[in-house]
Design an enzyme around this catalytic site. Structure first.
Site, PDB file in Angstrom:
ATOM      1  N   ASN A  29      -7.749  10.994  -2.349  1.00 51.68           N
ATOM      2  CA  ASN A  29      -8.738  11.498  -1.386  1.00 51.68           C
ATOM      3  C   ASN A  29      -8.784  13.026  -1.282  1.00 51.68           C
ATOM      4  OD1 ASN A  29      -6.224  11.410  -0.173  1.00 51.68           O
ATOM      5  ND2 ASN A  29      -7.021  10.865   1.845  1.00 51.68           N
ATOM      6  N   LYS A  60       2.138  13.803 -10.401  1.00 49.90           N
ATOM      7  CA  LYS A  60       1.319  12.692 -10.937  1.00 49.90           C
ATOM      8  C   LYS A  60       0.186  12.421  -9.956  1.00 49.90           C
ATOM      9  CE  LYS A  60       1.451   8.287 -10.474  1.00 49.90           C
ATOM     10  NZ  LYS A  60      -0.021   8.150 -10.327  1.00 49.90           N
ATOM     11  N   GLY A  98       0.285   8.445  -0.036  1.00 54.97           N
ATOM     12  CA  GLY A  98      -0.406   7.222  -0.441  1.00 54.97           C
ATOM     13  C   GLY A  98      -0.238   6.128   0.597  1.00 54.97           C
ATOM     14  N   SER A  99      -0.311   4.892   0.141  1.00 54.24           N
ATOM     15  CA  SER A  99      -0.328   3.758   1.069  1.00 54.24           C
ATOM     16  C   SER A  99       1.077   3.339   1.500  1.00 54.24           C
ATOM     17  CB  SER A  99      -1.026   2.570   0.410  1.00 54.24           C
ATOM     18  OG  SER A  99      -0.258   2.149  -0.689  1.00 54.24           O
ATOM     19  N   VAL A 100       1.154   2.586   2.575  1.00 54.30           N
ATOM     20  CA  VAL A 100       2.449   2.099   3.070  1.00 54.30           C
ATOM     21  C   VAL A 100       3.141   1.192   2.033  1.00 54.30           C
ATOM     22  CG1 VAL A 100       3.580   0.713   4.863  1.00 54.30           C
ATOM     23  CG2 VAL A 100       1.813   2.374   5.496  1.00 54.30           C
ATOM     24  N   PRO A 101       2.445   0.204   1.440  1.00 50.49           N
ATOM     25  CA  PRO A 101       3.156  -0.650   0.466  1.00 50.49           C
ATOM     26  C   PRO A 101       3.761   0.145  -0.695  1.00 50.49           C
ATOM     27  CG  PRO A 101       1.023  -1.614   1.040  1.00 50.49           C
ATOM     28  CD  PRO A 101       1.058  -0.258   1.662  1.00 50.49           C
ATOM     29  N   THR A 102       3.022   1.118  -1.221  1.00 55.48           N
ATOM     30  CA  THR A 102       3.571   1.921  -2.325  1.00 55.48           C
ATOM     31  C   THR A 102       4.705   2.815  -1.809  1.00 55.48           C
ATOM     32  OG1 THR A 102       1.376   1.938  -3.314  1.00 55.48           O
ATOM     33  CG2 THR A 102       2.961   3.464  -4.243  1.00 55.48           C
ATOM     34  N   GLU A 156       4.086  10.508   3.055  1.00 54.11           N
ATOM     35  CA  GLU A 156       2.860  10.739   3.838  1.00 54.11           C
ATOM     36  C   GLU A 156       1.999   9.508   3.640  1.00 54.11           C
ATOM     37  OE1 GLU A 156       2.315  13.221   5.772  1.00 54.11           O
ATOM     38  OE2 GLU A 156       3.614  14.840   5.094  1.00 54.11           O
ATOM     39  N   CYS A 180      -6.411   9.783   5.709  1.00 49.52           N
ATOM     40  CA  CYS A 180      -5.288   9.020   6.286  1.00 49.52           C
ATOM     41  C   CYS A 180      -5.149   9.187   7.791  1.00 49.52           C
ATOM     42  CB  CYS A 180      -4.006   9.450   5.610  1.00 49.52           C
ATOM     43  SG  CYS A 180      -3.753  11.215   5.745  1.00 49.52           S
ATOM     44  N   GLU A 213      -6.057  -0.336   8.457  1.00 46.19           N
ATOM     45  CA  GLU A 213      -6.662   0.870   7.912  1.00 46.19           C
ATOM     46  C   GLU A 213      -7.794   0.477   6.961  1.00 46.19           C
ATOM     47  OE1 GLU A 213      -4.452   3.177   4.957  1.00 46.19           O
ATOM     48  OE2 GLU A 213      -4.939   4.980   6.081  1.00 46.19           O
ATOM     49  N   GLU A 223       4.727  18.027   5.696  1.00 46.58           N
ATOM     50  CA  GLU A 223       4.111  18.989   4.783  1.00 46.58           C
ATOM     51  C   GLU A 223       3.549  20.114   5.643  1.00 46.58           C
ATOM     52  OE1 GLU A 223       2.998  16.824   0.811  1.00 46.58           O
ATOM     53  OE2 GLU A 223       1.630  16.202   2.378  1.00 46.58           O
TER      54      GLU A 223
HETATM   55  N1  LIG Z   1      -0.408  10.405   5.236  1.00 45.44           N
HETATM   56  C1  LIG Z   1      -1.079  11.085   4.365  1.00 45.44           C
HETATM   57  O1  LIG Z   1      -0.969  12.291   4.309  1.00 45.44           O
HETATM   58  C2  LIG Z   1      -2.031  10.395   3.395  1.00 45.44           C
HETATM   59  C3  LIG Z   1      -2.930  11.166   2.662  1.00 45.44           C
HETATM   60  C4  LIG Z   1      -3.805  10.547   1.783  1.00 45.44           C
HETATM   61  C5  LIG Z   1      -3.784   9.161   1.649  1.00 45.44           C
HETATM   62  N2  LIG Z   1      -2.904   8.445   2.383  1.00 45.44           N
HETATM   63  C6  LIG Z   1      -2.897   6.978   2.256  1.00 45.44           C
HETATM   64  O2  LIG Z   1      -3.035   6.605   0.908  1.00 45.44           O
HETATM   65  C7  LIG Z   1      -3.769   5.409   0.771  1.00 45.44           C
HETATM   66  C8  LIG Z   1      -4.894   5.601  -0.210  1.00 45.44           C
HETATM   67  O3  LIG Z   1      -4.464   6.235  -1.352  1.00 45.44           O
HETATM   68  P1  LIG Z   1      -4.141   5.437  -2.690  1.00 45.44           P
HETATM   69  O4  LIG Z   1      -5.010   4.237  -2.767  1.00 45.44           O
HETATM   70  O5  LIG Z   1      -4.161   6.411  -3.804  1.00 45.44           O
HETATM   71  O6  LIG Z   1      -2.640   4.954  -2.413  1.00 45.44           O
HETATM   72  P2  LIG Z   1      -1.633   4.190  -3.400  1.00 45.44           P
HETATM   73  O7  LIG Z   1      -0.416   3.969  -2.607  1.00 45.44           O
HETATM   74  O8  LIG Z   1      -2.288   3.037  -4.029  1.00 45.44           O
HETATM   75  O9  LIG Z   1      -1.363   5.217  -4.596  1.00 45.44           O
HETATM   76  C9  LIG Z   1      -0.879   6.522  -4.355  1.00 45.44           C
HETATM   77  C10 LIG Z   1      -0.193   7.037  -5.610  1.00 45.44           C
HETATM   78  O10 LIG Z   1       0.949   6.255  -5.889  1.00 45.44           O
HETATM   79  C11 LIG Z   1       0.970   5.841  -7.261  1.00 45.44           C
HETATM   80  N3  LIG Z   1       1.702   4.589  -7.336  1.00 45.44           N
HETATM   81  C12 LIG Z   1       1.224   3.335  -7.147  1.00 45.44           C
HETATM   82  N4  LIG Z   1       2.230   2.433  -7.261  1.00 45.44           N
HETATM   83  C13 LIG Z   1       3.362   3.132  -7.519  1.00 45.44           C
HETATM   84  C14 LIG Z   1       4.731   2.775  -7.736  1.00 45.44           C
HETATM   85  N5  LIG Z   1       5.136   1.514  -7.690  1.00 45.44           N
HETATM   86  N6  LIG Z   1       5.629   3.746  -7.984  1.00 45.44           N
HETATM   87  C15 LIG Z   1       5.244   5.045  -8.010  1.00 45.44           C
HETATM   88  N7  LIG Z   1       3.958   5.455  -7.827  1.00 45.44           N
HETATM   89  C16 LIG Z   1       3.025   4.510  -7.577  1.00 45.44           C
HETATM   90  C17 LIG Z   1      -0.506   5.759  -7.581  1.00 45.44           C
HETATM   91  O11 LIG Z   1      -0.729   5.793  -8.971  1.00 45.44           O
HETATM   92  C18 LIG Z   1      -1.045   6.984  -6.859  1.00 45.44           C
HETATM   93  O12 LIG Z   1      -0.805   8.154  -7.597  1.00 45.44           O
HETATM   94  C19 LIG Z   1      -4.231   5.098   2.180  1.00 45.44           C
HETATM   95  O13 LIG Z   1      -3.389   4.130   2.756  1.00 45.44           O
HETATM   96  C20 LIG Z   1      -4.078   6.389   2.918  1.00 45.44           C
HETATM   97  O14 LIG Z   1      -3.914   6.297   4.284  1.00 45.44           O
HETATM   98  C21 LIG Z   1      -2.029   9.032   3.220  1.00 45.44           C
HETATM   99  O1  LIG Z   2      -5.656  12.221   3.963  1.00 45.04           O
HETATM  100  C1  LIG Z   2      -4.792  12.592   4.712  1.00 45.04           C
HETATM  101  C2  LIG Z   2      -4.550  13.918   5.227  1.00 45.04           C
HETATM  102  C3  LIG Z   2      -4.484  14.987   4.208  1.00 45.04           C
HETATM  103  C4  LIG Z   2      -5.486  15.894   3.976  1.00 45.04           C
HETATM  104  N1  LIG Z   2      -5.082  16.738   3.011  1.00 45.04           N
HETATM  105  C5  LIG Z   2      -3.838  16.389   2.601  1.00 45.04           C
HETATM  106  C6  LIG Z   2      -2.990  16.963   1.643  1.00 45.04           C
HETATM  107  C7  LIG Z   2      -1.729  16.407   1.433  1.00 45.04           C
HETATM  108  C8  LIG Z   2      -1.353  15.281   2.160  1.00 45.04           C
HETATM  109  O2  LIG Z   2      -0.140  14.748   1.928  1.00 45.04           O
HETATM  110  C9  LIG Z   2      -2.174  14.714   3.126  1.00 45.04           C
HETATM  111  C10 LIG Z   2      -3.423  15.277   3.339  1.00 45.04           C
END
Ligand SMILES: NC(=O)c1ccc[n+]([C@@H]2O[C@H](COP(=O)([O-])OP(=O)(O)OC[C@H]3O[C@@H](n4cnc5c(N)ncnc54)[C@H](O)[C@@H]3O)[C@@H](O)[C@H]2O)c1
Ligand SMILES: O=CCc1c[nH]c2ccc(O)cc12
Length: 494
Positions: free
Chosen positions: A157, A180, A232-236, A254, A288, A391, A468
């Protein structure tokens, strides 16, 4: 550059200061332009050998970088920040093409990125330990040292900004980084890698490997990786924590959210409506920390809802590279279908679609295969509906009435997430009383989704840990060495 014309033919891995094809790989991925549905890049997912080469290259750079003074590192970060600022529009254009967010927003994202580099450049020179006097003239001191080779793993995103928020503090502290990006958005981080090299970073200091889960796992498991920072996401996030725990590696997580935005009846209505729009519709709602549970005090529910629906219907959707567009396409078709699925389920559970929530087909024929939808406001929502609990990561706002402060606090905190929260009120005491009770890492008073790089960002509860931005992030990319110096003779107990 116009929508429908950009393709990438260069290599998308970056190692030893230049673009390279991966030494090995497991399958290929395609990256899209969400505005048109066109493939813009095809690349190989890096295998274990390529990951190891990137780590070796980073280790070599770390040897040089860790010896530099904070001021020397600062100068290189400042130069990189200057180049990003100079190339802002070009970088934002690439970001818009690969992510779909409007060019207006992408330019702001790039501004926050160079500001982040400037901020950590400012801190690099003042990284220091302390001196402690001990009995008999003996003394001790601490040295703040880098961790080594750090890994950054990003979501799709905010591709360039996520890489900046991770690499700037990492490099300022004297570490090297391998990044990555998400396989959906592999392109813009290469510009950051090239800029670091142009600014004078040693080759290998910032490397990029492309790929998905398997490549990410190789990185987390590598014995020479000292730390993993993940967005990224909670499960990952859980998987990354598990993998990193095998090597006792510190992690920053994050993760996702389902944040509350509380609007009291004494608010400035115009600002509250603007705040709710900022909390829900930036980057097509794929943010997020979005405040997607909008709690509105019952006295103003009708007026607030009417106004927020009016403003939502005015959002200009379309070609994200046009200056006046304010909402582009979602990241890809499966995600678009998933978001629309949440809206269908919400309707079945009794929510009322007050506007949007269906596909949008722009008039321009070149955009007909893009992933557009109309931003949606849901009324008649209840706390136990799926749209209020999970979410969605799309442009969907759920409006929920409330009566009292105690009640809304209870409901706002009734979630496993804890990333962000917001409150709109003119009562300054209530604002701080409410903030004190909110279980969230980032709280906004009378605004939402502003990101000054001086302030730490990160979650409570299942939204993760570590931070961060802000001064505190230095602690997440460094470690303390204690040195104990004896000035007399050893008093042995033996
Ligand atoms: N808190 C924050 O700052 C923040 C910011 C942006 C997005 N998010 C969250 O991220 C999610 C959306 O992003 P997404 O779909 O890219 O998330 P995702 O968890 O599917 O993937 C994130 C990253 O992790 C990598 N990945 C996937 N499986 C992995 C594994 N087993 N080991 C290592 N790396 C792995 C992916 O290739 C990608 O680069 C939403 O839940 C969103 O809330 C959080
Ligand atoms: O999407 C979530 C909040 C966000 C906006 N910019 C960044 C950059 C790096 C992060 O880890 C989260 C976010």
């Amino acid at each position: 550059m116009s929508t429908g014309s950009f393709t990438v033919s260069q290599a998308l891995n970056y190692r030893g200061g230049k673009r390279v094809q991966p030494a090995d790989g497991s399958g290929t991925e395609e990256a899209y332009e969400p505005a048109t549905g066109r493939v813009i890049a095809t690349f190989q997912c890096s295998g274990e050998k390529e990951v190891d080469l990137a780590v070796q290259s980073a280790k070599a750079a770390f040897k040089i970088w860790r010896k530099k003074s904070g001021m020397e590192r600062s100068r290189i970060l400042l130069e990189a920040a200057r180049i990003i600022r100079e190339r802002r529009d070009e970088i934002a254009t690439v970001e818009t093409i690969n992510n779909g967010k409007s060019i207006f927003e992408a330019q702001l994202d790039i501004d926050i990125s160079w500001q982040c580099l400037e901020y950590y450049a400012g801190l690099a020179g003042s990284m220091a330990g302390e001196h402690v006097q001990l009995p008999g003239g003996s003394f001790g001191y601490t040295i703040r040292e880098p961790l080594g080779v750090c890994v950054g793993i990003g979501a799709w995103n905010y591709p360039f900004q996520i890489a900046s928020w991770k690499s700037a503090p990492a490099l300022a502290c004297g570490n090297a980084m391998i990044f990555k990006p998400s396989p959906f958005t592999p392109v813009s981080v290469l510009l950051l890698a090239e800029i670091y090299t142009e600014a004078g970073a040693p080759p290998g200091l910032f490397n990029v490997v492309q790929g998905g889960a398997a490549t990410g796992q190789f990185l987390c498991q590598h014995r020479d990786v000292a730390k993993v920072s993940f967005t990224g996401s909670v499960p990952t996030g859980k998987k990354i924590m598990e993998l990193s725990s095998q090597g006792i590696k510190p992690v920053t997580l994050e993760l996702g959210g389902k944040s509350p935005l509380i609007i009291f009846s004494d608010c400035d209505m115009e600002n509250a409506v603007k705040g709710a729009m900022m909390a829900n519709f930036l980057t097509q709602g794929e943010v997020c920390c979005n405040g997607t549970r909008v709690f509105v005090q019952r006295e103003i529910l009708d007026k607030f809802t009417e106004e927020v629906v009016k403003q939502t219907q005015k959002i200009k959707i379309g070609d994200p590279l046009l200056e006046d567009t304010r909402m582009g396409p979602l990241i890809n078709r499966p995600h678009l279908q998933r978001v629309l699925g949440f809206i269908e389920q919400a309707k079945k559970q009794g929510a009322k679609v007050l506007c949007g929530g269906d596909l949008y087909v722009p008039g321009d024929p070149k955009l007909k295969d893009g992933y557009y939808m109309k931003p949606c406001v849901l009324g008649n929502c209840k706390d136990d509906m799926t749209c209020v609990k999970e979410e969605i990561f799309g442009p969907v706002m759920s409006v929920l009435p409330f009566d009292t402060e105690a009640e809304v606090l209870e409901r706002a905190n009734d979630t496993t997430f804890g990333l962000a929260a917001g409150v709109f009120t003119r009562d300054i005491q209530r604002a701080h009383r409410v903030v004190a009770e909110l279980q969230a890492g980032v709280c906004y008073v009378n605004n939402y989704n502003v990101s000054p790089v001086e302030l730490p960002f990160g979650g409570y509860k299942m939204s993760g840990f570590g931070r961060e931005n802000g001064r505190v992030t230095i602690e997440y990319y460094s470690q303390l060495k204690t040195v104990c110096v004896e000035m007399g003779d050893v008093e042995s107990v033996f």
